[in-house]
Write a protein that holds these residues in place. Structure first.
Motif, PDB file in Angstrom:
ATOM      1  N   ARG A   1       0.805  -1.227  -0.090  1.00 52.28           N
ATOM      2  CA  ARG A   1       0.065   0.166  -0.039  1.00 52.28           C
ATOM      3  C   ARG A   1       0.874   1.093   0.018  1.00 52.28           C
ATOM      4  O   ARG A   1       0.463   2.401  -0.592  1.00 52.28           O
ATOM      5  N   ALA A   2       1.977   1.271   0.720  1.00 54.16           N
ATOM      6  CA  ALA A   2       3.001   2.407   0.425  1.00 54.16           C
ATOM      7  C   ALA A   2       3.483   2.616  -0.737  1.00 54.16           C
ATOM      8  O   ALA A   2       3.690   3.741  -1.040  1.00 54.16           O
ATOM      9  N   GLY A   3       3.524   1.579  -1.522  1.00 54.60           N
ATOM     10  CA  GLY A   3       4.116   1.799  -2.964  1.00 54.60           C
ATOM     11  C   GLY A   3       5.719   1.852  -2.888  1.00 54.60           C
ATOM     12  O   GLY A   3       6.109   2.092  -1.924  1.00 54.60           O
ATOM     13  N   PRO A   4       6.137   2.190  -4.000  1.00 57.07           N
ATOM     14  CA  PRO A   4       7.747   2.444  -4.177  1.00 57.07           C
ATOM     15  C   PRO A   4       8.152   3.695  -4.006  1.00 57.07           C
ATOM     16  O   PRO A   4       9.142   3.816  -3.693  1.00 57.07           O
ATOM     17  N   ALA A   5       7.079   4.659  -3.635  1.00 57.53           N
ATOM     18  CA  ALA A   5       7.532   5.972  -3.408  1.00 57.53           C
ATOM     19  C   ALA A   5       8.222   6.356  -2.071  1.00 57.53           C
ATOM     20  O   ALA A   5       8.482   7.285  -1.668  1.00 57.53           O
ATOM     21  N   GLY A   6       7.869   5.678  -1.084  1.00 61.49           N
ATOM     22  CA  GLY A   6       8.107   5.688   0.462  1.00 61.49           C
ATOM     23  C   GLY A   6       8.151   4.298   1.030  1.00 61.49           C
ATOM     24  O   GLY A   6       7.856   3.151   0.723  1.00 61.49           O
ATOM     25  N   PRO A   7       8.603   4.692   2.447  1.00 63.03           N
ATOM     26  CA  PRO A   7       8.751   3.278   3.372  1.00 63.03           C
ATOM     27  C   PRO A   7       7.281   2.961   3.703  1.00 63.03           C
ATOM     28  O   PRO A   7       6.493   3.359   3.605  1.00 63.03           O
ATOM     29  N   PRO A   8       7.388   1.554   4.285  1.00 66.58           N
ATOM     30  CA  PRO A   8       6.077   0.882   4.222  1.00 66.58           C
ATOM     31  C   PRO A   8       5.377   1.318   5.826  1.00 66.58           C
ATOM     32  O   PRO A   8       6.305   1.786   6.748  1.00 66.58           O
ATOM     33  N   ALA A   9       4.377   1.331   6.167  1.00 68.12           N
ATOM     34  CA  ALA A   9       3.849   1.631   7.218  1.00 68.12           C
ATOM     35  C   ALA A   9       4.233   0.699   8.285  1.00 68.12           C
ATOM     36  O   ALA A   9       4.005  -0.580   8.048  1.00 68.12           O
ATOM     37  N   GLY A  10       4.402   1.214   9.644  1.00 71.86           N
ATOM     38  CA  GLY A  10       4.834   0.378  10.773  1.00 71.86           C
ATOM     39  C   GLY A  10       6.227  -0.305  10.497  1.00 71.86           C
ATOM     40  O   GLY A  10       6.629  -0.729  11.430  1.00 71.86           O
ATOM     41  N   GLY A  11       6.993   0.334   9.810  1.00 71.77           N
ATOM     42  CA  GLY A  11       8.340  -0.085   9.328  1.00 71.77           C
ATOM     43  C   GLY A  11       9.161   0.680  10.426  1.00 71.77           C
ATOM     44  O   GLY A  11       8.890   1.434  11.243  1.00 71.77           O
ATOM     45  N   ARG A  12      10.603   0.561  10.076  1.00 65.47           N
ATOM     46  CA  ARG A  12      11.430   1.322  10.876  1.00 65.47           C
ATOM     47  C   ARG A  12      11.606   2.665  10.865  1.00 65.47           C
ATOM     48  O   ARG A  12      11.687   3.325  11.903  1.00 65.47           O
ATOM     49  N   GLN A  13      11.330   3.281   9.738  1.00 63.00           N
ATOM     50  CA  GLN A  13      11.140   4.619   9.720  1.00 63.00           C
ATOM     51  C   GLN A  13       9.995   5.277  10.336  1.00 63.00           C
ATOM     52  O   GLN A  13       9.814   6.172  11.152  1.00 63.00           O
ATOM     53  N   ALA A  14       8.880   4.252  10.433  1.00 61.83           N
ATOM     54  CA  ALA A  14       7.770   4.891  11.367  1.00 61.83           C
ATOM     55  C   ALA A  14       8.271   4.925  12.898  1.00 61.83           C
ATOM     56  O   ALA A  14       7.867   5.706  13.508  1.00 61.83           O
ATOM     57  N   TRP A  15       8.993   3.819  13.424  1.00 64.24           N
ATOM     58  CA  TRP A  15       9.541   4.079  14.804  1.00 64.24           C
ATOM     59  C   TRP A  15      10.298   4.932  15.143  1.00 64.24           C
ATOM     60  O   TRP A  15      10.416   5.543  15.840  1.00 64.24           O
ATOM     61  N   THR A  16      11.326   5.317  14.059  1.00 65.65           N
ATOM     62  CA  THR A  16      12.355   6.522  14.082  1.00 65.65           C
ATOM     63  C   THR A  16      11.270   7.611  14.123  1.00 65.65           C
ATOM     64  O   THR A  16      11.841   8.767  15.309  1.00 65.65           O
ATOM     65  N   THR A  17      10.408   7.839  13.537  1.00 68.29           N
ATOM     66  CA  THR A  17       9.603   9.013  13.612  1.00 68.29           C
ATOM     67  C   THR A  17       8.915   9.271  14.859  1.00 68.29           C
ATOM     68  O   THR A  17       8.693  10.170  15.565  1.00 68.29           O
ATOM     69  N   THR A  18       8.427   7.900  15.331  1.00 65.07           N
ATOM     70  CA  THR A  18       7.679   7.934  16.732  1.00 65.07           C
ATOM     71  C   THR A  18       8.553   8.334  17.667  1.00 65.07           C
ATOM     72  O   THR A  18       8.430   9.185  18.718  1.00 65.07           O
ATOM     73  N   TRP A  19       9.871   7.660  17.666  1.00 57.37           N
ATOM     74  CA  TRP A  19      10.987   8.105  18.763  1.00 57.37           C
ATOM     75  C   TRP A  19      11.337   9.691  18.667  1.00 57.37           C
ATOM     76  O   TRP A  19      11.623  10.422  19.747  1.00 57.37           O
ATOM     77  N   LEU A  20      11.294  10.347  17.468  1.00 53.81           N
ATOM     78  CA  LEU A  20      11.435  11.822  17.489  1.00 53.81           C
ATOM     79  C   LEU A  20      10.418  12.370  18.177  1.00 53.81           C
ATOM     80  O   LEU A  20      10.769  13.488  18.764  1.00 53.81           O
ATOM     81  N   LEU A  21       9.146  12.149  17.772  1.00 50.31           N
ATOM     82  CA  LEU A  21       8.136  12.700  18.364  1.00 50.31           C
ATOM     83  C   LEU A  21       7.981  12.693  19.844  1.00 50.31           C
ATOM     84  O   LEU A  21       7.574  13.541  20.557  1.00 50.31           O
ATOM     85  N   LEU A  22       8.396  11.232  20.299  1.00 43.83           N
ATOM     86  CA  LEU A  22       8.365  11.322  21.610  1.00 43.83           C
ATOM     87  C   LEU A  22       9.578  12.329  22.308  1.00 43.83           C
ATOM     88  O   LEU A  22       9.181  12.928  23.369  1.00 43.83           O
ATOM     89  N   ALA A  23      10.619  12.685  21.942  1.00 44.77           N
ATOM     90  CA  ALA A  23      11.372  13.515  22.337  1.00 44.77           C
ATOM     91  C   ALA A  23      10.618  15.015  22.003  1.00 44.77           C
ATOM     92  O   ALA A  23      10.900  15.841  23.076  1.00 44.77           O
ATOM     93  N   PHE A  24       9.893  15.107  21.250  1.00 38.11           N
ATOM     94  CA  PHE A  24       9.228  16.300  20.970  1.00 38.11           C
ATOM     95  C   PHE A  24       8.280  16.549  22.161  1.00 38.11           C
ATOM     96  O   PHE A  24       8.244  17.681  22.738  1.00 38.11           O
ATOM     97  N   MET A  25       7.567  15.770  22.545  1.00 35.70           N
ATOM     98  CA  MET A  25       6.621  15.816  23.462  1.00 35.70           C
ATOM     99  C   MET A  25       7.408  16.019  24.937  1.00 35.70           C
ATOM    100  O   MET A  25       7.115  16.746  25.766  1.00 35.70           O
ATOM    101  N   LEU A  26       8.535  15.444  24.972  1.00 32.49           N
ATOM    102  CA  LEU A  26       9.478  15.481  26.284  1.00 32.49           C
ATOM    103  C   LEU A  26       9.726  16.804  26.398  1.00 32.49           C
ATOM    104  O   LEU A  26       9.530  17.325  27.612  1.00 32.49           O
ATOM    105  N   VAL A  27      10.330  17.460  25.409  1.00 29.00           N
ATOM    106  CA  VAL A  27      10.647  19.033  25.522  1.00 29.00           C
ATOM    107  C   VAL A  27       9.387  19.648  25.751  1.00 29.00           C
ATOM    108  O   VAL A  27       9.460  20.668  26.605  1.00 29.00           O
ATOM    109  N   ASN A  28       8.325  19.403  25.093  1.00 27.54           N
ATOM    110  CA  ASN A  28       7.151  20.090  25.251  1.00 27.54           C
ATOM    111  C   ASN A  28       6.732  20.255  26.765  1.00 27.54           C
ATOM    112  O   ASN A  28       6.136  21.426  27.296  1.00 27.54           O
ATOM    113  N   PHE A  29       6.794  19.134  27.427  1.00 28.99           N
ATOM    114  CA  PHE A  29       6.183  19.108  28.804  1.00 28.99           C
ATOM    115  C   PHE A  29       7.424  19.689  29.714  1.00 28.99           C
ATOM    116  O   PHE A  29       6.973  19.960  30.860  1.00 28.99           O
TER     117      PHE A  29
END
Length: 448
Positions: free
Chosen positions: A10-38
């Motif tokens: 479903r992701a197609g050739p133009a991007g990484p798959p849903a739920g893959g490594r990049q998805a979790w990298t993004t999640t950890w970056l946004l975890l840091a985002f929320m950490l600084v936020n609070f």
């Protein structure tokens, strides 16, 4: 449930798959985002006694400073959430990180007084108001519906971790360098996050397109838009928003008044209070992460709980009401203090549950707007809670009796909203009624 291979197709050739490594990298970056936020939010409460002493403020006046942060918080959350249909979320997140960092730095100026504090807290609230809905909307573009509870919970863990890291760290900064440098340290941390996000931040393959293609993408996927009024008047939205309001009330009350309560009523020093607040925040994170892991496990197994979806989160609010009551009325510290480490924290599960429930009843192109509306409602708890509790404490015969009355008001709010959520928060039922399918295809892969 869709397999990882199907998700990749479903992701197609133009991007990484849903739920893959990049998805979790993004999640950890946004975890840091929320950490600084609070951490930004926690600064004021941690420095509260020093600020009140230097500026000669009463608790009610100090509560105004915390309420100032939330004065335009809800309006900003709603306004910027509408922009998610026109501007890429990665760009919005970067702009917010830069803006909220810049608003912290003026307090380093020795001549900055109470007026500057109020002004910068208002600007900080404007910059941080949309952070949670935009971050959740962004991370949902990386995960299928059934897998969203865990990454959403991880983002909310960032809130707890932000306080856990900020409490001892900023407490040490205040002790060694003065309270002004606590604001400076938070601002510098935000600038560092923004620098990393500018390089690494990307949008997910399931993110709905922005601009004029958003409506067409939903129509083509069978997830046509629904009237927002129908979403906002659903039992799920109303009770999720009320429950999250109560949970946010508790979180704001603890951020603003728990350090002062532990120092004034319990008699602890700054180091002890900071350690206790940090420990309670770690417990908040453990509760949120455990909830996310259990929800993910149930989703992967295709099983659900014995209670209707939504009822469990409501009952956790009721249980938290009992814990707050014990915390308020118990005299023995061996009974009072453990209430902060888990029993009071379980209310925060509602914030995660509310966001995933709202995402379920909303088509993808409208998700950012509705999540923004949800935050706009429950963030009002951040405005009301500091003012109400500050007034209750100031008007009581003593700080001890005032805080007891304030915590009991908080417990009553948790009890009422928890019962309503347990009865009427039903995302699957409302999604069927609104015609929102469980797993719509949400558009072409993007690389923003």
């Amino acid at each position: 449930m869709e397999t990882r291979t199907a998700a990749a197709r479903r992701a197609g050739p133009a991007g990484p798959p849903a739920g893959g490594r990049q998805a979790w990298t993004t999640t950890w970056l946004l975890l840091a985002f929320m950490l600084v936020n609070f951490a930004d939010k926690a600064v004021l409460g941690l420095a509260g006694p020093e600020i009140m002493k230097e500026f000669g403020l009463s608790r009610q006046e100090f509560g105004m400073a915390q309420a100032a942060f939330f004065s335009l918080f809800s309006l900003s959350a709603l306004a910027v959430s509408f922009l998610t249909r026109k501007v890429r979320t990665s760009v919005l997140l970067l702009a917010m990180g830069l803006l909220w960092s810049a608003t912290q730095l003026p307090m380093l100026w020795g001549a900055a007084g109470f007026g500057t504090l109020i002004a910068t807290r208002v600007l900080l609230g404007i910059a941080e108001g949309p952070s949670a809905p935009v971050a959740v909307h962004h991370v949902h573009g990386w995960f299928e519906q059934r897998e969203r509870t865990l990454p959403t919970a991880i983002l909310m863990v960032g809130a707890a971790a932000g306080v856990a890291v900020a409490a001892p760290t900023l407490g040490a900064v205040i002790s060694h360098f003065g309270w002004r440098w606590a604001f400076g340290a938070a601002g510098i941390a935000g600038l560092l996050w923004a620098a990393v996000w500018a390089v690494k931040g990307k949008g997910g393959p399931l993110a709905p397109p922005v601009g004029r293609e958003a409506r067409a993408a939903d129509a083509g996927s069978g997830a046509a838009e629904v009237p927002l009024r129908a979403v906002f008047l659903s039992g799920t939205f109303i009770t999720a928003a009320l429950g999250a309001f109560a949970a946010y009330w508790v979180m704001s009350a603890k951020l603003t008044w728990l350090p002062d309560y532990l120092r004034t009523v319990v008699g602890w020093d700054l180091g002890q209070a900071g350690a206790a607040v940090g420990g309670a925040a770690v417990a908040n994170g453990v509760v949120l992460l455990a909830h996310g892991l259990l929800a993910r496990r149930a989703a992967l197994r295709g099983t659900g709980g014995r209670l209707p979806e939504g009822a469990g989160a409501g009952l956790l609010l009721v249980a938290s009401a009992g814990a707050v009551t014990v915390f308020a009325t118990a005299d023995a510290l061996w009974i009072k203090i453990p209430m902060m480490f888990g029993p009071m924290a379980i209310a925060l599960v509602m914030i995660t549950a509310a966001q995933t429930a709202i995402a379920r009843i909303t088509p993808p192109s409208q998700r950012g707007v509705v999540l923004g509306a949800l935050v706009a409602v429950f963030a009002l708890g951040g405005v009301v809670s500091p003012l109400v509790l500050g007034r209750i404490v100031d008007s009581a015969a003593s700080a001890t009796s005032g805080y007891e009355n304030g915590w009991l008001v908080t417990a009553a709010l948790l009890l009422i909203t928890g019962m309503l959520a347990a009865l009427f928060m039903r995302p699957e039922r409302d999604a069927r009624r609104l015609g929102v399918p469980e797993g719509p295809v949400t558009g072409v892969p993007v690389s923003h």
